[in-house]
Design a protein around this motif. Structure first.
Motif: not given
Ligand SMILES: Cc1cc2nc3c(=O)[nH]c(=O)nc-3n(C[C@H](O)[C@H](O)[C@H](O)COP(=O)(O)OP(=O)(O)OC[C@H]3O[C@@H](n4cnc5c(N)ncnc54)[C@H](O)[C@@H]3O)c2cc1C
Ligand code: SF4
Lengths: 522, 221
Positions: A361-365
């Protein structure tokens, strides 16, 4: 095991605040040296066999989750996965990677042209590294590929898991060396520790006691030698008398504020809580906090860059099996042909599901069905994560916020921004790690651009009282019986995980204190 | 009300159930206690009021869609429990309020945004409309007065995404879905190399070999 207890009115020789990588070796070593010692920790004293679940969320109980406020251009993610609150400190949940600094880093300003020099000599440190490796019975390779000669590791290296093997294959394809990681978990029985069973929950506490954390390796020694460990005891203030000497600490236990007298106070509370406590102990005489005539308490905060590259393999990797970082390469710590300062290593990865979804979630949204579909590839993922050297900068700080915590104490505000050198180093590492993953035919490669860990620097050691907080013996320049001995004393953080260095410095400090005591210099 | 319209993919690890190991050497007593307590989380809100609860349920169903039938991970209940039981993150962005207040403000703002653009509360919108609003939140493009200065993007990343997805992947149903071995103490693992699997790990169904995987998964324990 029975434990000696000291009364509050009786001044103990040494009062140590924090029982982690820095605190525990001090408590054990000083008690064994015949001093009366009480070690304080704000966190609980866990019994891993009975109290550690195999569960990411439950084991959040190991972490320092009292509020810290973060800001700056690159606010740091704190809390879970940052530092610990338990007897044993952050080593209870650390990943056990136990590396030595490159010798030149102890004089990086003079020899490499960046950062700041340490007041320590690398040859002396080399001996203390050996002592620390023995104390922790590090399991490591027969021959370590980088740096000056070192003795063999006490225990044999661990078997590689597939994530570690893929790091090796990638490195070989790139023509760089790699090695099984020296780890602080035993590969054969040691005392009450059985060998590691490769369950892979290391960052959530080792429930078998294979891990040689401070809790397992030093605390029992300390108690046996007559030290008292006072758990669930949060120190709020160090008291200093009119002659400028520390007299003891105010601490809260079972809801009540108390006072313990001491001849010497050593702060080893981690690079955030250590400056927080020194600042919070300000008096009329020391308005800017204790030991702060240089103005450097809470300044030069450094973290290590912890970016990663991940990909998907056709094969089943099942990266959660075994300690997460069973192999590594330090190539770029020892190769200076690059256009930025500092170095880094990278190591194999094995995040558990909650950690992994945080990356996705943090890196690829990602969210929604897309996220669910990506997460399903869990057993096929592979990844490499760097531990990189960030440079000291006075604008990166720990200060006191106006918000107060559950004890009524002002919380730490952690301000952080990356510099241009930090950014260049990160980009270099990301592209190298990506090349390595491409070389093993990983697909869907993506980068985790924002992760940092391993804090240090907020009470640096030095040779000159004007630009350091403590001297080479971890003794504060301003208050002769106040000491700081944890990651805060690092003038630079280097490109390897810090704990072995913290432990080696603590063991050196014990020896120095014993020598000073003999000469009547305490 | 929106329907849960996710598809749980039962095919990759057919019939794998991590709970079948709960009395095996892979689970110690404390792990059993912790996971059982998680499965028994109170389903009714203790922190949120009914209006907030409607909105939260709708948000959870979009962030982690789940099938309409079968066992379900009660995500809103975990968000509520995290606040009620004061499980703190350990850090907070200077511009975000504490978790409970952030959620209340964010949910109210989402309803306000829904009313402004579609004339109805968030949970009454179509899934497409709901997703579009979440997307704008993620992009930092919502700023009606109800946010009271709280940056919607930070709220999305650090409350909506973190609290909901963490709860999801801390649940045995999710472990089954991704073939995660789950708790592993004291037994741990033995077969560490590529394409190796211990008999107490999930077997993946390779094309044409589904029945084999199903059989293996029935034996996991
Ligand atoms: C997930 C994770 C993995 C890691 N992996 C590695 C690794 O593989 N290798 C490595 O070298 N490093 C690793 N680290 C980093 C390493 O654990 C820390 O750098 C190291 O433990 C820091 O040592 P310390 O003595 O400074 O503080 P800590 O070990 O954190 O000990 C500080 C202790 O002081 C206590 N304390 C603080 N303030 C007070 C107070 N006011 N009163 C009473 N008690 C107080 C705290 O409760 C804590 O227990 C990892 C860290 C994390 C978060
Ligand atoms: S893999 Fe080894 S060190 Fe890690 S938690 Fe398991 S037994 Fe402990």
């Amino acid at each position: 095991m029975p434990m000696r207890q000291y009364s509050e009115d009786e001044a103990v020789d040494f009062l140590v605040i924090g029982t982690g990588a820095g605190g525990a070796p001090l408590i054990a070593g000083l008690a064994e040296g015949g001093f009366s010692v009480v070690g304080f920790d704000a966190g609980p004293w866990f019994r891993p066999l009975e109290e550690f679940a195999s569960d990411e969320q439950e084991q959040n109980k190991l972490y320092w989750t009292d509020t810290r406020v973060v800001d700056g251009a690159n606010p740091m993610v704190m809390g879970g996965k940052n530092s610990g609150k338990a007897v044993g400190g952050s080593t209870v949940h650390f990943a056990m990677v136990s590396l030595r600094f490159r010798p030149d880093w102890f004089k990086s300003r003079t020899t490499l042209g960046y950062g700041a020099d340490w007041p320590l000599d690398w040859r002396e440190m080399w001996d203390y590294y050996t002592k620390a490796e023995q104390a922790l019975k590090i399991s490591g390779p027969v021959v370590y590929p980088w740096g000056p000669k070192r003795p063999r590791y006490p225990y044999r290296a661990h078997e590689l898991n597939s994530a570690a093997e893929l790091l090796g294959r990638g490195a070989e394809a790139m023509g760089i060396r790699w090695t099984p990681t020296p780890l602080a978990t035993v590969s054969a029985p040691r005392g009450d520790s059985p060998p590691c069973v490769y369950r892979g929950y290391c960052r959530f506490g080792c429930s078998t006691n294979a891990k040689q954390s401070a809790l397992v390796a030093f605390v029992p020694r300390a108690v046996k030698a007559g030290a008292e460990i006072r758990d669930l005891a949060m120190v709020g203030r160090i008291e200093v008398d009119s002659s400028g000497r520390a007299t003891g600490v105010h601490y809260i236990r079972e809801g009540k504020w108390r006072f313990q007298r001491a001849h010497n106070v050593i702060v080893a509370g981690y690079a955030v809580e250590t400056p927080r406590l020194l600042l919070a102990s300000a008096t009329d005489r020391y308005r800017d906090g204790l030991a702060n005539s240089s103005g450097l308490v809470g300044k030069n905060l450094m973290t290590q860059s912890n970016q990663a590259v991940f990909g998907t393999m056709q094969q089943e990797v099942r990266w959660n099996k075994g300690p997460p970082s069973l192999s590594l390469t330090e190539h770029w710590n020892y190769d200076d042909r690059k256009d930025f300062s500092g170095g880094y290593c990278w190591m194999a990865q094995g995040p558990l599901p909650v950690e992994w979804v945080t990356v996705q979630t943090g890196s690829r949204g990602l969210w929604g069905q897309k996220l669910i579909d990506e997460m399903e590839k869990y057993n096929h993922q592979v990844g490499l994560k760097m531990v990189g050297e960030m440079l000291p900068d006075e604008r990166n700080t720990v200060t006191l916020d106006d918000e107060v915590d559950q004890y009524g104490l002002r919380v730490a505000r952690v301000t952080y921004s990356w510099g241009d050198n930090d950014k260049a180093l990160i980009q270099h590492a990301l592209s190298q790690m990506q090349t390595s993953l491409e070389a093993v035919s990983a697909t869907d490669i993506f980068r985790q651009e924002n992760d940092t860990n391993h804090l240090g620097g907020t009470a640096r050691m030095g040779n000159d009282r004007r630009n350091s907080v403590v001297n080479a013996d971890c003794r504060s320049w301003d208050i002769p019986n106040l000491w700081v001995c944890d990651g805060s004393v690092f003038p630079t953080v280097g490109g390897v995980n810090p704990s072995l260095t913290i432990t080696a410095i603590a063991m050196r400090t014990v020896d120095r204190i014993k020598q000073m005591a003999k000469r009547g210099e305490l | 009300m929106t329907d849960h319209d996710g598809t749980r993919n039962p095919d990759r690890y057919p019939d794998y159930d991590v709970m079948s190991k709960q009395f095996s050497p892979s689970w110690n007593e404390v792990t059993r206690k912790v996971v059982h307590a998680r499965l028994a989380v109170p389903r009714e809100p203790r922190f949120f009021n009914q209006g907030e609860w409607d909105t939260l349920q709708a948000v959870c169903a979009r962030i982690m869609p789940q099938p309409a039938t079968g066992a379900i991970i009660p995500l809103p209940a975990y968000v509520d429990a995290k606040i009620t039981e004061k499980h703190e993150d350990g850090y907070r962005y200077a511009s975000l309020p504490h978790q409970g207040e952030a959620w209340q403000r964010g949910l109210a703002a989402l309803d306000q945004e829904a009313a402004d653009s579609h004339g109805a509360r968030y949970h009454l919108l179509t899934p497409e409309q709901q997703d579009a609003l979440l997307q704008r939140m993620q992009d930092g493009k919502l700023d009606c007065s109800a946010w009271q200065g709280m940056p919607c993007k930070l709220f999305f990343e650090h409350r909506v995404i973190a609290d909901i997805t963490h709860a999801y992947y801390a649940h045995p149903i999710a472990w089954n879905e991704i073939g995660f071995g789950g708790p592993a103490s004291p037994r741990g693992y033995v077969r560490m190399g590529l394409n190796r699997r211990d008999p107490w790990e999930a077997a993946e169904a390779h094309p044409g070999k589904e029945a084999h995987a199903r059989r293996e998964n029935k034996r996991v324990g």
